[in-house]
Design a protein around this motif. Structure first.
Motif, PDB file in Angstrom:
ATOM      1  N   GLU A 165     -90.626  -9.690  -2.126  1.00 36.50           N
ATOM      2  CA  GLU A 165     -90.376  -9.492  -0.678  1.00 36.50           C
ATOM      3  C   GLU A 165     -91.810  -9.369  -0.018  1.00 36.50           C
ATOM      4  O   GLU A 165     -92.069 -10.188   1.161  1.00 36.50           O
ATOM      5  N   LYS A 166     -92.584  -8.410  -0.220  1.00 31.12           N
ATOM      6  CA  LYS A 166     -93.788  -8.255   0.451  1.00 31.12           C
ATOM      7  C   LYS A 166     -94.834  -9.525   0.399  1.00 31.12           C
ATOM      8  O   LYS A 166     -95.214  -9.914   1.368  1.00 31.12           O
TER       9      LYS A 166
ATOM     10  N   TRP B   1     -93.939 -15.424  11.492  1.00 30.35           N
ATOM     11  CA  TRP B   1     -93.452 -14.230  11.662  1.00 30.35           C
ATOM     12  C   TRP B   1     -94.558 -13.255  12.489  1.00 30.35           C
ATOM     13  O   TRP B   1     -95.136 -12.603  11.837  1.00 30.35           O
TER      14      TRP B   1
ATOM     15  N   LEU C  81     -93.932  -7.733  12.965  1.00 28.64           N
ATOM     16  CA  LEU C  81     -93.067  -6.993  11.961  1.00 28.64           C
ATOM     17  C   LEU C  81     -93.292  -5.494  11.956  1.00 28.64           C
ATOM     18  O   LEU C  81     -94.422  -5.210  12.032  1.00 28.64           O
TER      19      LEU C  81
ATOM     20  N   ALA D 255     -85.771  -0.043   7.922  1.00 27.17           N
ATOM     21  CA  ALA D 255     -85.394  -1.225   8.729  1.00 27.17           C
ATOM     22  C   ALA D 255     -86.592  -1.473   9.675  1.00 27.17           C
ATOM     23  O   ALA D 255     -87.740  -0.879   9.549  1.00 27.17           O
TER      24      ALA D 255
ATOM     25  N   LEU E 189     -85.235  -9.605  -0.534  1.00 31.50           N
ATOM     26  CA  LEU E 189     -84.224  -8.950  -0.214  1.00 31.50           C
ATOM     27  C   LEU E 189     -82.708  -9.085   0.523  1.00 31.50           C
ATOM     28  O   LEU E 189     -82.249  -8.270   1.017  1.00 31.50           O
TER      29      LEU E 189
ATOM     30  N   MET F 218     -79.718  -6.948   2.722  1.00 30.81           N
ATOM     31  CA  MET F 218     -80.026  -6.375   3.982  1.00 30.81           C
ATOM     32  C   MET F 218     -79.028  -6.879   4.925  1.00 30.81           C
ATOM     33  O   MET F 218     -78.171  -8.111   4.831  1.00 30.81           O
TER      34      MET F 218
HETATM   35  O1  LIG Z   1     -89.270  -3.285   4.336  1.00 33.93           O
HETATM   36  C1  LIG Z   1     -88.616  -3.852   5.389  1.00 33.93           C
HETATM   37  O2  LIG Z   1     -88.342  -3.635   6.411  1.00 33.93           O
HETATM   38  C2  LIG Z   1     -87.846  -5.223   4.429  1.00 33.93           C
HETATM   39  C3  LIG Z   1     -88.737  -6.432   4.342  1.00 33.93           C
HETATM   40  C4  LIG Z   1     -89.217  -6.988   5.407  1.00 33.93           C
HETATM   41  C5  LIG Z   1     -90.637  -7.252   5.106  1.00 33.93           C
HETATM   42  C6  LIG Z   1     -90.907  -6.787   3.834  1.00 33.93           C
HETATM   43  O3  LIG Z   1     -91.974  -6.897   3.401  1.00 33.93           O
HETATM   44  O4  LIG Z   1     -89.829  -5.953   3.418  1.00 33.93           O
END
Ligand SMILES: O=C(O)C[C@H]1C=CC(=O)O1
Length: 93
Positions: A27-28, A40, A43, A51, A73, A77
């Motif tokens: 995910e990262k 994006w 963040l 969240a 993920l 989610m």
């Molecule tokens: O950790 C999160 O918020 C969820 C997701 C969004 C970016 C990421 O690296 O993980």
């Protein structure tokens, strides 16, 4: 097109630790690749929650859906999307 997106992460408590670590690492890497592409631009972690609040800058609803559903993920989610339009009082508009 700009979108405000809230993602709440709900990983099952009984998920194997190694499987979880692999998903979070992928995910990262994916999230950072998309950020570097410019799609994006924001963040942010929501204080006190697993969240985030994000801003996406993509060409269409379909492009956003494709991007979000490609997140490792994604199956874990709850995602809420708000499309954004220009505000008539915005001095930068
Ligand atoms: O950790 C999160 O918020 C969820 C997701 C969004 C970016 C990421 O690296 O993980």
């Amino acid at each position: 097109m700009l979108f405000h997106v809230r993602m709440e992460v709900r990983i099952p408590h009984d998920m194997d630790a190694e499987v979880k670590a692999d998903i979070v690492a992928r995910e990262k890497a994916f999230a950072q690749e998309v950020q570097r592409s410019g799609r994006w631009p924001h963040l942010w972690r929501v204080v006190g929650e697993y969240a985030n609040i994000s801003i996406f800058d993509v060409e269409s609803n379909d492009a956003l859906h494709e991007l979000l559903s490609g997140l490792p993920l994604f199956p874990y989610m709850d995602i809420a999307v708000t499309p954004l339009a220009k505000h008539p009082s915005d001095v930068n508009a």
